[in-house]
Enzyme design. Structure first.
Site, PDB file in Angstrom:
ATOM      1  N   CYS A 350      17.970 -35.625  26.667  1.00  0.00           N
ATOM      2  CA  CYS A 350      17.131 -36.648  27.291  1.00  0.00           C
ATOM      3  C   CYS A 350      17.882 -37.905  27.740  1.00  0.00           C
ATOM      4  O   CYS A 350      17.559 -38.451  28.809  1.00  0.00           O
ATOM      5  CB  CYS A 350      15.957 -37.002  26.388  1.00  0.00           C
ATOM      6  SG  CYS A 350      16.349 -37.181  24.643  1.00  0.00           S
ATOM      7  N   ARG A 379      24.029 -29.456  16.849  1.00  0.00           N
ATOM      8  CA  ARG A 379      23.467 -30.186  15.714  1.00  0.00           C
ATOM      9  C   ARG A 379      24.313 -29.939  14.473  1.00  0.00           C
ATOM     10  O   ARG A 379      24.783 -28.823  14.236  1.00  0.00           O
ATOM     11  CB  ARG A 379      22.026 -29.729  15.455  1.00  0.00           C
ATOM     12  CG  ARG A 379      21.103 -29.840  16.680  1.00  0.00           C
ATOM     13  CD  ARG A 379      20.581 -31.238  16.885  1.00  0.00           C
ATOM     14  NE  ARG A 379      19.889 -31.402  18.162  1.00  0.00           N
ATOM     15  CZ  ARG A 379      18.596 -31.122  18.362  1.00  0.00           C
ATOM     16  NH1 ARG A 379      17.870 -30.626  17.377  1.00  0.00           N
ATOM     17  NH2 ARG A 379      18.051 -31.335  19.546  1.00  0.00           N
ATOM     18  N   GLN A 397      18.495 -25.300  25.032  1.00  0.00           N
ATOM     19  CA  GLN A 397      17.082 -25.590  25.249  1.00  0.00           C
ATOM     20  C   GLN A 397      16.735 -25.493  26.730  1.00  0.00           C
ATOM     21  O   GLN A 397      17.495 -25.957  27.577  1.00  0.00           O
ATOM     22  CB  GLN A 397      16.746 -26.997  24.756  1.00  0.00           C
ATOM     23  CG  GLN A 397      16.989 -27.208  23.271  1.00  0.00           C
ATOM     24  CD  GLN A 397      16.747 -28.649  22.860  1.00  0.00           C
ATOM     25  OE1 GLN A 397      17.161 -29.581  23.545  1.00  0.00           O
ATOM     26  NE2 GLN A 397      16.061 -28.842  21.745  1.00  0.00           N
ATOM     27  N   ASP A 399      15.049 -27.405  28.408  1.00  0.00           N
ATOM     28  CA  ASP A 399      14.604 -28.753  28.079  1.00  0.00           C
ATOM     29  C   ASP A 399      14.086 -29.449  29.330  1.00  0.00           C
ATOM     30  O   ASP A 399      14.774 -29.483  30.353  1.00  0.00           O
ATOM     31  CB  ASP A 399      15.803 -29.519  27.518  1.00  0.00           C
ATOM     32  CG  ASP A 399      15.408 -30.645  26.599  1.00  0.00           C
ATOM     33  OD1 ASP A 399      14.213 -30.768  26.294  1.00  0.00           O
ATOM     34  OD2 ASP A 399      16.306 -31.394  26.179  1.00  0.00           O
ATOM     35  N   HIS A 401      11.925 -33.001  30.992  1.00  0.00           N
ATOM     36  CA  HIS A 401      11.428 -34.358  30.796  1.00  0.00           C
ATOM     37  C   HIS A 401      10.616 -34.762  32.024  1.00  0.00           C
ATOM     38  O   HIS A 401      11.103 -34.677  33.142  1.00  0.00           O
ATOM     39  CB  HIS A 401      12.591 -35.329  30.556  1.00  0.00           C
ATOM     40  CG  HIS A 401      13.351 -34.997  29.322  1.00  0.00           C
ATOM     41  ND1 HIS A 401      14.494 -34.213  29.335  1.00  0.00           N
ATOM     42  CD2 HIS A 401      13.116 -35.281  28.014  1.00  0.00           C
ATOM     43  CE1 HIS A 401      14.925 -34.052  28.096  1.00  0.00           C
ATOM     44  NE2 HIS A 401      14.114 -34.690  27.284  1.00  0.00           N
ATOM     45  N   LYS A 487       4.172 -35.436  18.552  1.00  0.00           N
ATOM     46  CA  LYS A 487       4.425 -34.206  19.293  1.00  0.00           C
ATOM     47  C   LYS A 487       3.396 -33.141  18.951  1.00  0.00           C
ATOM     48  O   LYS A 487       2.793 -33.146  17.878  1.00  0.00           O
ATOM     49  CB  LYS A 487       5.826 -33.665  18.997  1.00  0.00           C
ATOM     50  CG  LYS A 487       6.020 -33.163  17.575  1.00  0.00           C
ATOM     51  CD  LYS A 487       7.435 -32.605  17.361  1.00  0.00           C
ATOM     52  CE  LYS A 487       7.626 -32.139  15.914  1.00  0.00           C
ATOM     53  NZ  LYS A 487       8.987 -31.616  15.672  1.00  0.00           N
ATOM     54  N   HIS A 533       8.721 -35.176  26.719  1.00  0.00           N
ATOM     55  CA  HIS A 533       9.718 -34.132  26.467  1.00  0.00           C
ATOM     56  C   HIS A 533       8.998 -32.796  26.267  1.00  0.00           C
ATOM     57  O   HIS A 533       7.934 -32.748  25.652  1.00  0.00           O
ATOM     58  CB  HIS A 533      10.508 -34.409  25.189  1.00  0.00           C
ATOM     59  CG  HIS A 533      11.109 -35.774  25.089  1.00  0.00           C
ATOM     60  ND1 HIS A 533      12.467 -35.970  24.976  1.00  0.00           N
ATOM     61  CD2 HIS A 533      10.554 -37.013  25.046  1.00  0.00           C
ATOM     62  CE1 HIS A 533      12.718 -37.263  24.864  1.00  0.00           C
ATOM     63  NE2 HIS A 533      11.567 -37.916  24.902  1.00  0.00           N
TER      64      HIS A 533
END
Length: 660
Positions: A350, A379, A397, A399, A401, A487, A533
């Site tokens: 992000c 991670r 991901q 991912d 946004h 979330k 997200h």
């Protein structure tokens, strides 16, 4: 005795002073405890005037926890009977079972577990009762002077659960310390342990619905700096039949284990030379992964997303700006040094998407503005929690946004949730519920979340409204939010009923402010967008692991790395079959041929183990007729199918995403 007024399971009634939970519910053997004004209590404890009392059944979540925690106490009692020098750690209930940690001279062996199971059964059959005693901190330390780990927990009582140990709140939670004695029918005390409780009325309720499953090493309070203890795991259920059903589920889960199937199907591996949590995808696994990525890339484009790519590392300051280093540093990889400039391998995408948004002025006419990428992040997961593909350090991901106005936020959340659910259905995951993760509202944990009460209330209300409108079950998860906003997560059940957290949608009012993100509103003012997200797979590595287990390796035709395996009856028919497979490849069908020296019967056995959707066999009659014979995964066979028809049937199965 003076009467008292109670509310019992929602109904008003009167009772005598001194009434206990046993008096209220003793006729129902399923009741193992009470919930008094929301607090769990032992069944034999008295209730007071004005109390709201509920029965806790042995097969409901709280009842199962009480059953399993009681079984953990019986295990500890058995260990100290058989190993007199054993020192006690902690013994909480966990999902589907329990464990207890012990400081012993030698690790437990399988034979030790068998012996302990027999000793536990003897204790259970005695029908010992769990009797609660309140003790002062000083008296507890004297009484438990021979148990150094218990004494340490008493000293940590005023601290948080994190400071004590995982599961330690079951022993030292609350201001008042209590010890539970296991009392025989003749009134003698067989054993005792520091514990908050509550417990079962009698050990007999454990019956023969328990089993010890394994032992493992575990550091005291989860720290490598502390002594290494021996942890014994077990499971407990209200009946032997439920225990057996659970053991059958475990056996089925083991048959579906994605680590085992991944090796058998040659999809991926976990080389020690690369490092834990860093999987390597082999050609077939890479085909599976690319098929999934291509499909999801296409769906994102159809849903109005723009594809972007960002680097794997960045100057450290970027993650200070986003707030991740102040709030998430432990989850990130250590810093890298480049001539005095600190860099970090990214743990999230992000911040860089925010820089793309900020690269030019934005107008309200551009919103919603949606970016996505297949971004691989890293991670710093502890090695002890890594597990195949389902818990890794390398996380790719899908991912996205979305940057929207506050007014657009509810519609965008709905758009994302509809998109997420449709994608899961496309991959055959159609049994799910939603979880709403919010911030902790009080105590130390509230400080781990940033933003005003008003921001949290608005964001939570948006997510809750959209989630509720789906009609799906919505489960609260207080305290489970990201530090920057609440979330929704999709909890999907697989083919054997296990639940996996899949996709997430998060409402972020924090990063737009930190990055100074703006758009020009219709009235000419500069306004701050809301950032939402979303990760549809969550992690493609994890999603692959889940799909392998969900399908037990028997993927739908469109996903299967090899869709058609050719098996010639003899070497003479291999050229003909290769030509047939070449025609199929020209139609976009993924094929392989077994050109090994194995005899035909062994090739057929190997084909069945490969889990390929279609095995095509060719012999003399097939070649002469311009046909092939189909063999399916269930062992059935169809002979003499013309090649053109075979191609059309396979192509249709791919296009319709059929499971054959």
């Amino acid at each position: 005795m003076a009467p008292i007024s109670l509310t019992v399971n929602g109904a008003s009634r009167t009772a005598e002073t001194g009434t206990t939970g046993t008096d209220l519910f003793g006729d129902d053997r399923r009741v193992v405890a009470t919930r008094v004004n929301g607090e769990l209590r032992d069944l034999y404890r008295e209730v007071a005037d004005g109390d709201e009392v509920e029965a806790v059944l042995i097969d409901e979540p709280d009842g199962l926890d009480i059953l399993r925690h009681s079984a953990a106490h019986v295990l500890a009692q058995a260990v100290q009977q058989e190993f007199a020098d054993a020192k006690l750690g902690i013994g909480p209930p966990i999902t589907d079972g329990f464990y207890y940690d012990f400081d012993v001279a030698e690790p437990f062996t399988p034979e030790d577990l068998k012996k302990l199971s027999k000793t536990m059964q003897r204790i259970i059959n005695e029908g010992q009762t769990f009797v609660r005693r309140e003790v002062s901190d000083a008296d507890a330390q004297v009484e438990l002077a021979g148990e150094p780990y218990k004494v340490e927990l008493i000293g940590l009582k005023g601290g948080s659960a994190e400071e004590a140990a995982e599961g330690a709140s079951a022993e030292v939670g609350g201001a008042q310390l209590t010890i539970y004695d296991n009392v025989r029918k003749d009134g003698t005390v067989a054993w005792g342990d520091l514990c908050r409780g509550p417990h079962l009325p009698s050990t007999k309720l454990i019956g023969n619905g328990f089993a010890l499953t394994r032992s493992a090493a575990a550091y005291w309070r989860g720290s490598e700096k502390n002594p290494q203890l021996q942890r014994v795991y077990g499971t407990a259920w209200p009946s032997k039949e439920e225990l057996k059903a659970y053991q059958e589920r475990l056996a089925e889960a083991e048959r579906r284990d994605h680590r085992k199937l991944g090796a058998e199907m040659d999809l991926y591996s976990f080389p020690e030379e690369v490092g834990p949590g860093l999987p390597v995808f082999h050609p077939k696994g890479a085909i599976l992964r690319r098929t999934m990525e291509d499909y999801v890339w296409k769906r994102h484009v159809e849903e109005g997303f723009s594809y972007v790519t960002t680097p794997h590392l960045s100057k450290e300051g970027l993650f200070h700006t986003s707030g991740h280093l102040p709030y998430y540093a432990d989850g990130m990889m250590p810093e890298l040094d480049d001539d005095g400039q600190a860099y970090r391998i990214k743990a999230m995408n992000c911040p860089m998407h925010n820089l793309i948004y900020r690269s030019q002025q934005r107008s309200y006419r551009e919103l919603p503005l949606r970016y996505f990428e297949f971004g691989t992040v890293y991670r710093n997961e502890k090695s002890g929690v890594l597990q195949g593909l389902t818990r890794v350090r390398m996380i790719t991901q899908d991912d996205s946004h979305s940057y929207v106005t506050r007014e657009q936020a509810p519609g965008e959340v709905k758009h994302l949730l509809d998109f997420v659910l449709s994608l899961l259905r496309d991959f055959g995951m159609d049994d799910y519920y939603l979880e709403l993760s919010t911030r902790a509202e009080e105590g130390d944990k509230k400080d781990k979340f940033i933003g005003t009460d008003e921001q949290w209330a608005e964001a939570t209300a948006v997510l809750e409204q959209v989630a509720t409108e789906t009609g799906l079950e919505l489960v609260p998860d207080p305290g489970g939010a990201a530090y920057y906003g609440p979330k929704i997560s999709v909890q999907a059940r697989d083919a054997i009923g296990r639940t996996w957290q899949m996709s997430t949608i998060q409402y972020d009012f924090n990063q737009p402010e930190r990055f100074g993100l703006e758009y020009s509103a219709a009235d000419g003012t500069r306004q701050q967008p809301v950032m939402i997200h979303s990760a549809k797979f969550g992690s493609i590595e994890r999603f692959i692991g889940v799909l392998v287990e969900h399908y037990a390796g028997q993927f739908p035709v469109w996903l299967a790395p090899v869709q058609v395996l050719g098996v010639p009856v003899a070497e003479d028919f291999q050229p003909y079959l290769e030509d047939v497979l070449a025609q199929m490849r020209a139609q976009g069908i993924r094929t392989e041929i077994d050109a090994s020296d194995d005899r035909f019967p062994k090739k057929i056995r190997n084909a069945s183990k490969s889990k390929v959707p279609f095995t095509l066999i060719a012999g003399g009659e097939d070649r002469d007729a311009g046909a092939v014979s189909f063999r399916f995964r269930d062992g059935s066979q169809e002979n003499g199918v013309p090649v053109a028809d075979a191609i059309a049937r396979i192509r249709e199965a791919i296009d319709t995403r059929a499971q054959v």
